[in-house]
Scaffold this motif. Sequence first.
Motif, PDB file in Angstrom:
ATOM      1  N   MET A   1     -15.602 -33.626 106.542  1.00 21.74           N
ATOM      2  CA  MET A   1     -14.604 -34.354 107.307  1.00 21.74           C
ATOM      3  C   MET A   1     -13.517 -34.814 106.353  1.00 21.74           C
ATOM      4  O   MET A   1     -13.794 -35.174 105.214  1.00 21.74           O
ATOM      5  CB  MET A   1     -15.235 -35.566 107.989  1.00 21.74           C
ATOM      6  CG  MET A   1     -16.340 -35.211 108.969  1.00 21.74           C
ATOM      7  SD  MET A   1     -17.072 -36.680 109.716  1.00 21.74           S
ATOM      8  CE  MET A   1     -17.906 -37.408 108.301  1.00 21.74           C
ATOM      9  N   SER A   3      -9.241 -36.620 106.062  1.00 20.78           N
ATOM     10  CA  SER A   3      -8.047 -37.201 106.667  1.00 20.78           C
ATOM     11  C   SER A   3      -6.891 -37.049 105.711  1.00 20.78           C
ATOM     12  O   SER A   3      -7.033 -37.245 104.497  1.00 20.78           O
ATOM     13  CB  SER A   3      -8.265 -38.679 106.989  1.00 20.78           C
ATOM     14  OG  SER A   3      -9.195 -38.844 108.036  1.00 20.78           O
ATOM     15  N   TRP A  29     -10.451 -45.785 109.929  1.00 26.94           N
ATOM     16  CA  TRP A  29     -10.869 -44.393 110.122  1.00 26.94           C
ATOM     17  C   TRP A  29     -12.340 -44.327 110.540  1.00 26.94           C
ATOM     18  O   TRP A  29     -12.686 -43.728 111.552  1.00 26.94           O
ATOM     19  CB  TRP A  29     -10.695 -43.595 108.844  1.00 26.94           C
ATOM     20  CG  TRP A  29      -9.278 -43.364 108.407  1.00 26.94           C
ATOM     21  CD1 TRP A  29      -8.141 -43.769 109.050  1.00 26.94           C
ATOM     22  CD2 TRP A  29      -8.857 -42.669 107.232  1.00 26.94           C
ATOM     23  NE1 TRP A  29      -7.036 -43.384 108.338  1.00 26.94           N
ATOM     24  CE2 TRP A  29      -7.441 -42.697 107.226  1.00 26.94           C
ATOM     25  CE3 TRP A  29      -9.526 -42.032 106.194  1.00 26.94           C
ATOM     26  CZ2 TRP A  29      -6.687 -42.107 106.208  1.00 26.94           C
ATOM     27  CZ3 TRP A  29      -8.776 -41.442 105.184  1.00 26.94           C
ATOM     28  CH2 TRP A  29      -7.383 -41.479 105.190  1.00 26.94           C
ATOM     29  N   ARG A  32     -13.855 -45.533 114.039  1.00 23.47           N
ATOM     30  CA  ARG A  32     -13.728 -44.715 115.254  1.00 23.47           C
ATOM     31  C   ARG A  32     -15.032 -43.994 115.589  1.00 23.47           C
ATOM     32  O   ARG A  32     -15.218 -43.535 116.722  1.00 23.47           O
ATOM     33  CB  ARG A  32     -12.585 -43.714 115.091  1.00 23.47           C
ATOM     34  CG  ARG A  32     -11.222 -44.374 114.983  1.00 23.47           C
ATOM     35  CD  ARG A  32     -10.137 -43.373 114.614  1.00 23.47           C
ATOM     36  NE  ARG A  32      -9.908 -42.396 115.671  1.00 23.47           N
ATOM     37  CZ  ARG A  32      -9.056 -42.548 116.688  1.00 23.47           C
ATOM     38  NH1 ARG A  32      -8.361 -43.675 116.795  1.00 23.47           N
ATOM     39  NH2 ARG A  32      -8.894 -41.606 117.589  1.00 23.47           N
ATOM     40  N   TYR A  33     -15.933 -43.866 114.605  1.00 23.69           N
ATOM     41  CA  TYR A  33     -17.232 -43.260 114.865  1.00 23.69           C
ATOM     42  C   TYR A  33     -18.256 -44.289 115.346  1.00 23.69           C
ATOM     43  O   TYR A  33     -19.276 -43.915 115.924  1.00 23.69           O
ATOM     44  CB  TYR A  33     -17.783 -42.609 113.592  1.00 23.69           C
ATOM     45  CG  TYR A  33     -17.000 -41.413 113.121  1.00 23.69           C
ATOM     46  CD1 TYR A  33     -17.203 -40.148 113.683  1.00 23.69           C
ATOM     47  CD2 TYR A  33     -16.057 -41.529 112.097  1.00 23.69           C
ATOM     48  CE1 TYR A  33     -16.483 -39.049 113.243  1.00 23.69           C
ATOM     49  CE2 TYR A  33     -15.341 -40.428 111.649  1.00 23.69           C
ATOM     50  CZ  TYR A  33     -15.554 -39.199 112.228  1.00 23.69           C
ATOM     51  OH  TYR A  33     -14.841 -38.100 111.797  1.00 23.69           O
ATOM     52  N   GLU A 139     -10.352 -41.890 124.058  1.00 21.78           N
ATOM     53  CA  GLU A 139      -9.668 -41.157 122.996  1.00 21.78           C
ATOM     54  C   GLU A 139      -9.743 -41.857 121.650  1.00 21.78           C
ATOM     55  O   GLU A 139      -9.475 -41.240 120.612  1.00 21.78           O
ATOM     56  CB  GLU A 139      -8.208 -40.935 123.386  1.00 21.78           C
ATOM     57  CG  GLU A 139      -8.039 -40.036 124.603  1.00 21.78           C
ATOM     58  CD  GLU A 139      -6.588 -39.826 124.960  1.00 21.78           C
ATOM     59  OE1 GLU A 139      -5.718 -40.448 124.303  1.00 21.78           O
ATOM     60  OE2 GLU A 139      -6.316 -39.034 125.888  1.00 21.78           O
ATOM     61  N   ARG A 140     -10.098 -43.126 121.636  1.00 20.59           N
ATOM     62  CA  ARG A 140     -10.227 -43.834 120.371  1.00 20.59           C
ATOM     63  C   ARG A 140     -11.447 -43.354 119.588  1.00 20.59           C
ATOM     64  O   ARG A 140     -11.437 -43.331 118.355  1.00 20.59           O
ATOM     65  CB  ARG A 140     -10.351 -45.337 120.614  1.00 20.59           C
ATOM     66  CG  ARG A 140     -10.645 -46.119 119.334  1.00 20.59           C
ATOM     67  CD  ARG A 140     -11.264 -47.472 119.606  1.00 20.59           C
ATOM     68  NE  ARG A 140     -11.729 -48.101 118.373  1.00 20.59           N
ATOM     69  CZ  ARG A 140     -12.933 -47.910 117.836  1.00 20.59           C
ATOM     70  NH1 ARG A 140     -13.797 -47.105 118.430  1.00 20.59           N
ATOM     71  NH2 ARG A 140     -13.275 -48.512 116.725  1.00 20.59           N
ATOM     72  N   LEU A 141     -12.502 -42.972 120.289  1.00 18.08           N
ATOM     73  CA  LEU A 141     -13.760 -42.655 119.630  1.00 18.08           C
ATOM     74  C   LEU A 141     -13.737 -41.271 118.986  1.00 18.08           C
ATOM     75  O   LEU A 141     -13.160 -40.327 119.524  1.00 18.08           O
ATOM     76  CB  LEU A 141     -14.913 -42.713 120.632  1.00 18.08           C
ATOM     77  CG  LEU A 141     -15.355 -44.096 121.107  1.00 18.08           C
ATOM     78  CD1 LEU A 141     -16.469 -43.966 122.137  1.00 18.08           C
ATOM     79  CD2 LEU A 141     -15.819 -44.963 119.939  1.00 18.08           C
ATOM     80  N   GLN A 142     -14.395 -41.175 117.844  1.00 19.80           N
ATOM     81  CA  GLN A 142     -14.678 -39.902 117.194  1.00 19.80           C
ATOM     82  C   GLN A 142     -16.194 -39.711 117.202  1.00 19.80           C
ATOM     83  O   GLN A 142     -16.937 -40.670 116.986  1.00 19.80           O
ATOM     84  CB  GLN A 142     -14.165 -39.880 115.761  1.00 19.80           C
ATOM     85  CG  GLN A 142     -12.666 -39.972 115.642  1.00 19.80           C
ATOM     86  CD  GLN A 142     -11.982 -38.673 116.040  1.00 19.80           C
ATOM     87  OE1 GLN A 142     -12.535 -37.602 115.850  1.00 19.80           O
ATOM     88  NE2 GLN A 142     -10.783 -38.775 116.587  1.00 19.80           N
ATOM     89  N   MET A 144     -19.397 -37.713 115.617  1.00 20.59           N
ATOM     90  CA  MET A 144     -19.799 -36.932 114.449  1.00 20.59           C
ATOM     91  C   MET A 144     -20.607 -35.716 114.880  1.00 20.59           C
ATOM     92  O   MET A 144     -21.288 -35.734 115.903  1.00 20.59           O
ATOM     93  CB  MET A 144     -20.601 -37.812 113.497  1.00 20.59           C
ATOM     94  CG  MET A 144     -20.706 -37.282 112.093  1.00 20.59           C
ATOM     95  SD  MET A 144     -21.379 -38.512 110.954  1.00 20.59           S
ATOM     96  CE  MET A 144     -20.025 -39.696 110.871  1.00 20.59           C
TER      97      MET A 144
END
Length: 286
Positions: A1, A3, A29, A32-33, A139-142, A144
């Motif tokens: 991963m 950025s 960053w 968001r996970y 949309e905020r969440l990522q 894994m």
Amino acid sequence: MSSKSSIRLSDLPDDWWRRLSTCQTLANWFGRYLVGLFFSVSLGGQPQYGVYTGFLLYHRQALLWITAGHVIDEIRGILSSPNVNITMMHWLDGYEFFGAESIPVHNRDLRMYSASSSGIDFGTIAITGLDRENMIRNERLQIMTEQGWRNLHRARPEGYYIVGYPHEWGEYRQDARSGNQIMHSFRANLACLPVSRIDYREPTRSDDEFWSDPEAFYGQILSFADGTEYQPDDIRGMSGGPLLSVERDPSNEIRYRLFGIQRSWLRDSRLIRAEPIQHIAELINL
């Protein structure tokens, strides 16, 4: 991963990853996970509040909330105790709309798994139904995937972080409203703490659980390089949070990888022990 950074990373000093400003940026960053699991309960007529740390993972088309095994054991205890009245149970998914920063747990008959009895401090909750739909649409969440820990042998970490919600940083408020109503609110504040890896040590006592696994990840929580004192004294509540490595790569990106899950610590020396991702991957790939 990875950025992309807007600055030339090669120009940064060697301690760039230990600076408070860097940790605050990376907290945004990494955050968001993360999804916290918030409980408001009444025990013996006394209200209590708390947040458990965990993060989202897609695995074999399932959406999982990943945390420590002992966290799952505690959650089971709360849900099964006849002496605990659960007044609120919410996922803190950080949806960026005022008044909707969390979603209720719609089905409290949770599909939970803990491997703590086998000596691996890993646990999970399967996110299903309306909770799953809400999180996927956020949309905020990522979320894994296994990509987060592939090719760890290629990693050249400059440092590590543990990320989570320490209990002592939780903020509970009561605000009086019209009509004798009281508005209750709780804010879970995220900590991103720099960690350096240390070598395994032979335990000094036969019952020294902390040093019981030579294959575990052991680390030292470091102060911020710029001397800023903005760290929790007690990191309880961060169990279940990710242990992430960080490094700069030639394409001016910051690359981070999942090395493990925070499980325990020694408060006086601020040493941490994390469950290595290799142990966890073996379990979930069975």
